[in-house]
Motif scaffolding. Structure first.
Motif, PDB file in Angstrom:
ATOM      1  N   ILE A 181      -3.748   5.686  -8.880  1.00 39.54           N
ATOM      2  CA  ILE A 181      -3.707   5.182  -7.507  1.00 39.54           C
ATOM      3  C   ILE A 181      -3.358   6.303  -6.529  1.00 39.54           C
ATOM      4  CG2 ILE A 181      -2.542   3.601  -5.918  1.00 39.54           C
ATOM      5  CD1 ILE A 181      -4.521   2.280  -7.889  1.00 39.54           C
ATOM      6  N   LEU A 182      -2.391   7.108  -6.863  1.00 40.14           N
ATOM      7  CA  LEU A 182      -1.999   8.198  -5.965  1.00 40.14           C
ATOM      8  C   LEU A 182      -3.123   9.211  -5.772  1.00 40.14           C
ATOM      9  CD1 LEU A 182       1.680   8.888  -7.110  1.00 40.14           C
ATOM     10  CD2 LEU A 182       0.854   7.373  -5.288  1.00 40.14           C
ATOM     11  N   ASN A 183      -4.046   9.284  -6.723  1.00 42.60           N
ATOM     12  CA  ASN A 183      -5.159  10.234  -6.647  1.00 42.60           C
ATOM     13  C   ASN A 183      -6.435   9.620  -6.079  1.00 42.60           C
ATOM     14  OD1 ASN A 183      -3.675  12.398  -7.732  1.00 42.60           O
ATOM     15  ND2 ASN A 183      -4.058  11.694  -9.822  1.00 42.60           N
ATOM     16  N   GLN A 184      -6.317   8.472  -5.426  1.00 41.26           N
ATOM     17  CA  GLN A 184      -7.487   7.842  -4.823  1.00 41.26           C
ATOM     18  C   GLN A 184      -8.041   8.691  -3.678  1.00 41.26           C
ATOM     19  OE1 GLN A 184      -9.120   4.516  -5.458  1.00 41.26           O
ATOM     20  NE2 GLN A 184      -8.194   5.207  -7.381  1.00 41.26           N
ATOM     21  N   SER A 185      -9.363   8.680  -3.530  1.00 38.11           N
ATOM     22  CA  SER A 185      -9.994   9.390  -2.414  1.00 38.11           C
ATOM     23  C   SER A 185      -9.661   8.712  -1.084  1.00 38.11           C
ATOM     24  CB  SER A 185     -11.513   9.442  -2.617  1.00 38.11           C
ATOM     25  OG  SER A 185     -12.060   8.133  -2.705  1.00 38.11           O
ATOM     26  N   TYR A 186      -9.403   7.423  -1.121  1.00 40.65           N
ATOM     27  CA  TYR A 186      -8.973   6.665   0.064  1.00 40.65           C
ATOM     28  C   TYR A 186      -7.450   6.696   0.089  1.00 40.65           C
ATOM     29  CZ  TYR A 186      -9.113   2.925   3.581  1.00 40.65           C
ATOM     30  OH  TYR A 186      -9.001   2.193   4.741  1.00 40.65           O
ATOM     31  N   THR A 187      -6.876   7.189   1.163  1.00 39.91           N
ATOM     32  CA  THR A 187      -5.443   7.487   1.157  1.00 39.91           C
ATOM     33  C   THR A 187      -4.592   6.608   2.065  1.00 39.91           C
ATOM     34  OG1 THR A 187      -5.775   9.173   2.869  1.00 39.91           O
ATOM     35  CG2 THR A 187      -5.868   9.901   0.561  1.00 39.91           C
ATOM     36  N   ASN A 188      -5.205   5.757   2.875  1.00 43.49           N
ATOM     37  CA  ASN A 188      -4.430   4.960   3.827  1.00 43.49           C
ATOM     38  C   ASN A 188      -3.959   3.658   3.175  1.00 43.49           C
ATOM     39  OD1 ASN A 188      -3.213   4.458   6.309  1.00 43.49           O
ATOM     40  ND2 ASN A 188      -4.990   3.314   7.070  1.00 43.49           N
ATOM     41  N   GLU A 230      -0.333   1.584   1.093  1.00 41.76           N
ATOM     42  CA  GLU A 230       1.003   1.520   0.517  1.00 41.76           C
ATOM     43  C   GLU A 230       0.834   1.060  -0.926  1.00 41.76           C
ATOM     44  OE1 GLU A 230       3.453  -1.493   2.287  1.00 41.76           O
ATOM     45  OE2 GLU A 230       2.016  -3.113   1.885  1.00 41.76           O
ATOM     46  N   TYR A 231       1.743   1.490  -1.778  1.00 41.99           N
ATOM     47  CA  TYR A 231       1.640   1.126  -3.191  1.00 41.99           C
ATOM     48  C   TYR A 231       2.917   0.400  -3.595  1.00 41.99           C
ATOM     49  CZ  TYR A 231       0.535   1.670  -8.189  1.00 41.99           C
ATOM     50  OH  TYR A 231       0.253   1.443  -9.523  1.00 41.99           O
ATOM     51  N   ILE A 232       2.808  -0.910  -3.743  1.00 47.52           N
ATOM     52  CA  ILE A 232       3.950  -1.737  -4.123  1.00 47.52           C
ATOM     53  C   ILE A 232       3.957  -1.924  -5.639  1.00 47.52           C
ATOM     54  CG2 ILE A 232       4.960  -4.049  -3.983  1.00 47.52           C
ATOM     55  CD1 ILE A 232       3.899  -4.192  -1.115  1.00 47.52           C
ATOM     56  N   ILE A 233       5.059  -1.561  -6.256  1.00 50.41           N
ATOM     57  CA  ILE A 233       5.237  -1.757  -7.697  1.00 50.41           C
ATOM     58  C   ILE A 233       6.460  -2.643  -7.896  1.00 50.41           C
ATOM     59  CG2 ILE A 233       5.530  -0.662  -9.944  1.00 50.41           C
ATOM     60  CD1 ILE A 233       4.489   1.943  -8.690  1.00 50.41           C
ATOM     61  N   VAL A 234       6.270  -3.739  -8.602  1.00 47.52           N
ATOM     62  CA  VAL A 234       7.386  -4.643  -8.899  1.00 47.52           C
ATOM     63  C   VAL A 234       7.629  -4.638 -10.401  1.00 47.52           C
ATOM     64  CG1 VAL A 234       8.276  -6.993  -8.795  1.00 47.52           C
ATOM     65  CG2 VAL A 234       6.896  -6.107  -6.903  1.00 47.52           C
ATOM     66  N   ASP A 235       8.799  -4.168 -10.789  1.00 47.88           N
ATOM     67  CA  ASP A 235       9.187  -4.181 -12.200  1.00 47.88           C
ATOM     68  C   ASP A 235       9.897  -5.499 -12.504  1.00 47.88           C
ATOM     69  OD1 ASP A 235       9.646  -2.591 -14.799  1.00 47.88           O
ATOM     70  OD2 ASP A 235      11.628  -3.401 -14.307  1.00 47.88           O
ATOM     71  N   ARG A 254       4.473   6.660  -0.188  1.00 45.55           N
ATOM     72  CA  ARG A 254       3.580   5.498  -0.144  1.00 45.55           C
ATOM     73  C   ARG A 254       4.008   4.437  -1.158  1.00 45.55           C
ATOM     74  NH1 ARG A 254      -2.122   8.399  -0.927  1.00 45.55           N
ATOM     75  NH2 ARG A 254      -0.811   9.473  -2.464  1.00 45.55           N
ATOM     76  N   ILE A 255       4.784   4.850  -2.152  1.00 49.77           N
ATOM     77  CA  ILE A 255       5.246   3.915  -3.182  1.00 49.77           C
ATOM     78  C   ILE A 255       6.486   3.180  -2.698  1.00 49.77           C
ATOM     79  CG2 ILE A 255       6.173   3.686  -5.514  1.00 49.77           C
ATOM     80  CD1 ILE A 255       4.534   6.086  -6.336  1.00 49.77           C
TER      81      ILE A 255
END
Length: 276
Positions: free
Chosen positions: A28-35, A37-42, A62-63
């Motif tokens: 996800i962090l290496n996506q060509s589209y950068t705009n 937020e990355y929500i991770i729920v453990d 962004r995470i």
């Protein structure tokens, strides 16, 4: 891409995937589209997943990392992801913590939805990978809205980890129905399809992981039971057409419930082509 591009929420639920979560996050962090937020729920992992997630969050702002105080199970955790999405997000993407996104996934999907306002979501075909991230199979899905509707009351025609949907869809449809322990995504696509068109991109945009311990005879039986119940609901409550093929298929589901071991064997032999 410049920041005037639509803002996307990408969401990953995680539970005890310390050996896989890094590959998912990096894809996800290496996506060509950068705009985005990355929500991770453990979901209260008992391994080192949370430490790994926190480390990535410290490196990339962004995470946004969250941890459930106790294990809420997958449906409640997925719904929490919906709730945490930024109000400014136009789109919401899903990627599970053992799957991998192709680098242009978001770029391709955002472009499609921007050009096609009548479509509520877009998924894609997928590669099948093993525990070592080697491609071992390929799964085709119906591509057009018409093709999806022909099959949606027979099997789930959309891969959850490949989906990008409009936030408008979530605002209209609501969250996953928590009564579905399995196949909650299948029910959700059926709900979406009542109001919006749906699309799958032919190019595989995700790598879907199959592990040795992932497919069990019991889980397949449970999946079949929930599939049958959701199909009945789609036809009798949502008003989807009930063709002769649909009726025959539901009889088939009832029959194989008696012999789930056979389904398990078939799944292991040709899982990339199996419809569930």
């Amino acid at each position: 891409m410049p920041n005037e591009k639509p803002f996307v929420t990408v969401f990953t639920p995680n539970y005890n995937r310390e050996h896989l979560i890094s590959e998912t996050i990096e894809s996800i962090l290496n996506q060509s589209y950068t705009n985005f937020e990355y929500i991770i729920v453990d979901d209260g992992s008992t391994d080192n997943s949370w430490d790994i997630i926190q480390e990535y969050a410290q490196q990339d702002n962004r995470i946004k990392a969250f941890r459930n105080k106790k294990n809420l199970k997958i449906v409640k955790t997925r719904n929490k992801g919906f709730k945490l999405s930024s109000p400014k997000a136009t789109y919401f993407a899903i990627i599970d913590s053992d799957d991998v996104a192709i680098s242009k996934r978001l770029e391709i999907q955002v472009k499609f939805l921007e050009k096609n306002p009548k479509y509520g979501l877009v998924g894609s075909n997928k590669y099948i990978i093993d525990e070592n991230s080697q491609i071992i199979g390929y799964r085709n899905y119906p591509l057009s809205d018409k093709e999806i509707r022909k099959t949606i009351t027979i099997y789930n025609p959309i891969a959850q980890s490949s989906v990008l949907m409009r936030k408008k869809v979530i605002n209209m449809i609501g969250y996953y129905d928590q009564k579905w322990k399995f196949c909650q995504d299948y029910d959700y696509w059926l709900r979406v399809g009542r109001f919006w068109k749906m699309k799958n991109i032919k190019t595989p945009l995700i790598k879907y992981r199959i592990s040795k311990n992932q497919v069990k005879s019991k889980s397949i039986k449970d999946t079949i039971i929930y599939t049958y119940k959701i199909q009945e609901k789609a036809i009798h409550k949502y008003g989807y057409p009930d063709s002769l093929l649909n009726k025959v298929y539901r009889v088939f589901l009832r029959v194989i419930l008696i012999y789930p071991k056979i389904v398990y064997i078939l799944y292991r032999i040709r899982f990339s082509k199996f419809p569930f």
